[in-house]
Motif scaffolding. Structure first.
Motif, PDB file in Angstrom:
ATOM      1  N   GLY A 131       0.456  -1.438  -0.140  1.00 50.61           N
ATOM      2  CA  GLY A 131       0.504   0.048   0.258  1.00 50.61           C
ATOM      3  C   GLY A 131       0.614   1.204  -0.014  1.00 50.61           C
ATOM      4  O   GLY A 131       0.227   2.230  -0.505  1.00 50.61           O
ATOM      5  N   GLY A 132       2.382   1.089   0.302  1.00 47.68           N
ATOM      6  CA  GLY A 132       2.715   2.409   0.336  1.00 47.68           C
ATOM      7  C   GLY A 132       3.198   3.361  -0.892  1.00 47.68           C
ATOM      8  O   GLY A 132       2.958   2.546  -2.481  1.00 47.68           O
ATOM      9  N   SER A 133       4.374   3.545  -1.230  1.00 49.14           N
ATOM     10  CA  SER A 133       4.450   4.493  -1.978  1.00 49.14           C
ATOM     11  C   SER A 133       6.412   4.224  -1.924  1.00 49.14           C
ATOM     12  O   SER A 133       7.105   4.308  -1.530  1.00 49.14           O
ATOM     13  CB  SER A 133       4.544   5.532  -2.582  1.00 49.14           C
ATOM     14  OG  SER A 133       3.148   5.917  -2.671  1.00 49.14           O
ATOM     15  N   LEU A 134       6.884   4.738  -3.361  1.00 50.55           N
ATOM     16  CA  LEU A 134       8.574   4.452  -3.541  1.00 50.55           C
ATOM     17  C   LEU A 134       8.798   5.568  -4.930  1.00 50.55           C
ATOM     18  O   LEU A 134       7.690   5.357  -6.051  1.00 50.55           O
ATOM     19  CB  LEU A 134       8.892   3.641  -3.802  1.00 50.55           C
ATOM     20  CG  LEU A 134       9.519   2.267  -2.501  1.00 50.55           C
ATOM     21  CD1 LEU A 134       9.963   1.269  -2.529  1.00 50.55           C
ATOM     22  CD2 LEU A 134      10.502   3.786  -2.132  1.00 50.55           C
ATOM     23  N   ARG A 135       9.274   6.538  -5.077  1.00 49.41           N
ATOM     24  CA  ARG A 135       9.791   6.715  -6.446  1.00 49.41           C
ATOM     25  C   ARG A 135      11.116   6.419  -6.589  1.00 49.41           C
ATOM     26  O   ARG A 135      12.518   6.866  -6.223  1.00 49.41           O
ATOM     27  CB  ARG A 135      10.015   8.182  -6.092  1.00 49.41           C
ATOM     28  CG  ARG A 135       9.557   8.730  -7.165  1.00 49.41           C
ATOM     29  CD  ARG A 135       9.642  10.870  -7.045  1.00 49.41           C
ATOM     30  NE  ARG A 135       9.706  11.734  -8.704  1.00 49.41           N
ATOM     31  CZ  ARG A 135       9.771  12.623  -8.842  1.00 49.41           C
ATOM     32  NH1 ARG A 135      11.018  13.057  -7.405  1.00 49.41           N
ATOM     33  NH2 ARG A 135       9.446  13.654  -9.173  1.00 49.41           N
ATOM     34  N   LEU A 136      11.327   6.652  -7.852  1.00 44.15           N
ATOM     35  CA  LEU A 136      12.841   5.344  -8.811  1.00 44.15           C
ATOM     36  C   LEU A 136      12.879   6.988  -9.679  1.00 44.15           C
ATOM     37  O   LEU A 136      11.868   7.091  -9.841  1.00 44.15           O
ATOM     38  CB  LEU A 136      12.652   4.028  -8.962  1.00 44.15           C
ATOM     39  CG  LEU A 136      12.084   3.437  -8.581  1.00 44.15           C
ATOM     40  CD1 LEU A 136      12.281   1.891  -9.243  1.00 44.15           C
ATOM     41  CD2 LEU A 136      13.212   2.563  -6.859  1.00 44.15           C
ATOM     42  N   VAL A 140       8.717  -5.443  -1.017  1.00 41.05           N
ATOM     43  CA  VAL A 140       7.287  -4.625  -0.892  1.00 41.05           C
ATOM     44  C   VAL A 140       7.073  -5.677   0.360  1.00 41.05           C
ATOM     45  O   VAL A 140       6.789  -7.177   0.008  1.00 41.05           O
ATOM     46  CB  VAL A 140       6.450  -4.274  -1.807  1.00 41.05           C
ATOM     47  CG1 VAL A 140       4.527  -3.876  -1.603  1.00 41.05           C
ATOM     48  CG2 VAL A 140       6.474  -3.506  -2.454  1.00 41.05           C
ATOM     49  N   SER A 141       6.630  -5.520   1.787  1.00 43.32           N
ATOM     50  CA  SER A 141       6.157  -6.818   2.537  1.00 43.32           C
ATOM     51  C   SER A 141       4.921  -6.802   2.303  1.00 43.32           C
ATOM     52  O   SER A 141       4.393  -5.587   2.886  1.00 43.32           O
ATOM     53  CB  SER A 141       7.050  -6.372   3.979  1.00 43.32           C
ATOM     54  OG  SER A 141       6.110  -4.707   3.993  1.00 43.32           O
ATOM     55  N   SER A 142       4.397  -7.746   3.168  1.00 41.14           N
ATOM     56  CA  SER A 142       2.797  -7.901   3.082  1.00 41.14           C
ATOM     57  C   SER A 142       2.145  -7.339   3.919  1.00 41.14           C
ATOM     58  O   SER A 142       3.141  -7.659   5.156  1.00 41.14           O
ATOM     59  CB  SER A 142       2.242  -9.239   2.657  1.00 41.14           C
ATOM     60  OG  SER A 142       2.817 -10.368   3.183  1.00 41.14           O
TER      61      SER A 142
END
Length: 119
Positions: A14-19, A117-119
């Motif tokens: 559900g989180g976000s990251l920016r590459l 990404v962890s559940s």
């Protein structure tokens, strides 16, 4: 062509990251001749397309990430970004930046950046 990718990490579902992926040594007139993109390779899987973007802003997305990821590009900064929202465990992979010359098809890969990404 040298590509420098960064921005991976560990995030909860559900989180976000920016590459980001920069090509600092390319001159502008060369950079705009490349279609830039992101690919990923999950554990035990083949490398697959995530998204590409041309110098004019034409975008192409894999169906699996449509509506969750956004690719963007700034030609003057010779940089692309991949904004990843609503991340899911199946998005876990090493993400690779790619530059493909629009005429010759010459391909260059950056170093991978791990997204977990962890559940």
């Amino acid at each position: 062509v040298q590509l420098q990718a960064s921005g991976g990490g560990l995030v909860q579902a559900g989180g976000s990251l920016r590459l980001s992926c920069a090509a600092p040594r390319m001159i502008f007139s060369t950079y705009v001749n490349y279609v830039m993109g992101w690919y990923r390779q999950g554990p035990g899987q083949q490398r697959e397309l995530v998204a590409t973007i041309s110098s004019g802003g034409d975008r192409n997305y894999a169906d699996s990430i449509q509506g969750r990821f956004t690719i963007s590009r700034d030609n003057s900064r010779k940089t692309i970004w991949l904004q990843m929202n609503s991340l899911q465990p199946e998005d876990t992979a090493v993400y690779f930046c790619n530059a493909r010359h629009r005429s010759s098809g010459e391909n260059t890969w950056g170093q991978g950046t791990q997204v977990t990404v962890s559940s």
